[in-house]
Design a protein around this motif. Sequence first.
Motif, PDB file in Angstrom:
ATOM      1  N   ALA A  92       0.832  -1.201   0.000  1.00 46.05           N
ATOM      2  CA  ALA A  92       0.000   0.000   0.000  1.00 46.05           C
ATOM      3  C   ALA A  92       0.866   1.250   0.000  1.00 46.05           C
ATOM      4  O   ALA A  92       1.989   1.252   0.518  1.00 46.05           O
ATOM      5  CB  ALA A  92      -0.901   0.006   1.233  1.00 46.05           C
ATOM      6  N   VAL A  93       0.321   2.297  -0.594  1.00 48.88           N
ATOM      7  CA  VAL A  93       0.896   3.637  -0.500  1.00 48.88           C
ATOM      8  C   VAL A  93      -0.256   4.606  -0.297  1.00 48.88           C
ATOM      9  O   VAL A  93      -1.419   4.295  -0.592  1.00 48.88           O
ATOM     10  CB  VAL A  93       1.708   4.046  -1.759  1.00 48.88           C
ATOM     11  N   ILE A  94       0.072   5.778   0.216  1.00 49.58           N
ATOM     12  CA  ILE A  94      -0.926   6.830   0.380  1.00 49.58           C
ATOM     13  C   ILE A  94      -0.348   8.096  -0.227  1.00 49.58           C
ATOM     14  O   ILE A  94       0.845   8.386  -0.073  1.00 49.58           O
ATOM     15  CB  ILE A  94      -1.322   6.994   1.861  1.00 49.58           C
ATOM     16  N   ALA A  95      -1.194   8.824  -0.970  1.00 49.60           N
ATOM     17  CA  ALA A  95      -0.743  10.014  -1.685  1.00 49.60           C
ATOM     18  C   ALA A  95      -1.765  11.129  -1.523  1.00 49.60           C
ATOM     19  O   ALA A  95      -2.936  10.869  -1.219  1.00 49.60           O
ATOM     20  CB  ALA A  95      -0.569   9.671  -3.167  1.00 49.60           C
ATOM     21  N   PRO A  96      -1.339  12.368  -1.749  1.00 45.94           N
ATOM     22  CA  PRO A  96      -2.307  13.473  -1.702  1.00 45.94           C
ATOM     23  C   PRO A  96      -3.405  13.264  -2.738  1.00 45.94           C
ATOM     24  O   PRO A  96      -3.148  12.767  -3.842  1.00 45.94           O
ATOM     25  CB  PRO A  96      -1.466  14.702  -2.059  1.00 45.94           C
ATOM     26  N   HIS A 134       4.067   7.141   2.549  1.00 43.30           N
ATOM     27  CA  HIS A 134       3.502   8.335   1.937  1.00 43.30           C
ATOM     28  C   HIS A 134       4.342   8.686   0.717  1.00 43.30           C
ATOM     29  O   HIS A 134       5.569   8.790   0.809  1.00 43.30           O
ATOM     30  CB  HIS A 134       3.488   9.496   2.932  1.00 43.30           C
ATOM     31  N   VAL A 135       3.671   8.843  -0.420  1.00 46.77           N
ATOM     32  CA  VAL A 135       4.361   9.124  -1.675  1.00 46.77           C
ATOM     33  C   VAL A 135       3.715  10.339  -2.342  1.00 46.77           C
ATOM     34  O   VAL A 135       2.559  10.672  -2.049  1.00 46.77           O
ATOM     35  CB  VAL A 135       4.313   7.899  -2.627  1.00 46.77           C
ATOM     36  N   PRO A 136       4.431  10.989  -3.251  1.00 49.65           N
ATOM     37  CA  PRO A 136       3.804  12.098  -3.989  1.00 49.65           C
ATOM     38  C   PRO A 136       2.744  11.568  -4.952  1.00 49.65           C
ATOM     39  O   PRO A 136       2.765  10.391  -5.338  1.00 49.65           O
ATOM     40  CB  PRO A 136       4.970  12.742  -4.738  1.00 49.65           C
ATOM     41  N   ALA A 137       1.853  12.440  -5.356  1.00 47.16           N
ATOM     42  CA  ALA A 137       0.764  12.038  -6.255  1.00 47.16           C
ATOM     43  C   ALA A 137       1.273  11.491  -7.584  1.00 47.16           C
ATOM     44  O   ALA A 137       0.589  10.704  -8.235  1.00 47.16           O
ATOM     45  CB  ALA A 137      -0.169  13.219  -6.499  1.00 47.16           C
ATOM     46  N   ARG A 141       3.031   4.113  -8.173  1.00 45.24           N
ATOM     47  CA  ARG A 141       2.153   3.252  -7.363  1.00 45.24           C
ATOM     48  C   ARG A 141       0.877   3.973  -6.940  1.00 45.24           C
ATOM     49  O   ARG A 141      -0.051   3.337  -6.426  1.00 45.24           O
ATOM     50  CB  ARG A 141       2.906   2.761  -6.129  1.00 45.24           C
ATOM     51  N   ALA A 142       0.832   5.287  -7.150  1.00 42.66           N
ATOM     52  CA  ALA A 142      -0.330   6.080  -6.757  1.00 42.66           C
ATOM     53  C   ALA A 142      -1.095   6.576  -7.978  1.00 42.66           C
ATOM     54  O   ALA A 142      -1.635   7.675  -7.992  1.00 42.66           O
ATOM     55  CB  ALA A 142       0.116   7.253  -5.883  1.00 42.66           C
TER      56      ALA A 142
END
Length: 170
Positions: A92-96, A134-137, A141-142
Amino acid sequence: MNAIVLALCGPASLVALWWIGTIADQHATTTHDRDDPRDLLEPWGGHGDAWPAIAPSIETLIARAEQAEAERDGAYRERAHLTAWLATIHPAVIAPAVDIDEDGWQILYLTVSGRQFSWHIHPNDADLYHHVEHVPAEDPRAQWDGHTTDQKYQTIREMTFSGLRGHATR
């Protein structure tokens, strides 16, 4: 909020709802950015004989709408707990969330058996996702793969039932 009021209160509230709508329409240019629907009624507080009769109904409608909103937010918080947990057992990753104009929204991207699942995460629930990378948009992966909400939950149902078929019943 009008749909919530109708759903919760039924036809008996139509007159009060009409009254609120009429006031809102007539005073839209003077109300500006009022957050509380009761503010719309202040100029009409002593207007005619109808006010004393509908004021309690309006307060009841507002209370019911606020209760419905709190219950909805509670359900979203429960979903956030589940997706945060899923992010501990699946990549999983989470992005803005660039598709939402409000600050603080994020999108959780999960990969399960090669399939992407994504959920918008409210800023109030961000505390549940500190463990997720947390990754950039722009991170590859996002990137949303185009799945719809219906497709996402259909895939979850299919994965659930296919997993159940692999287990012996007791």
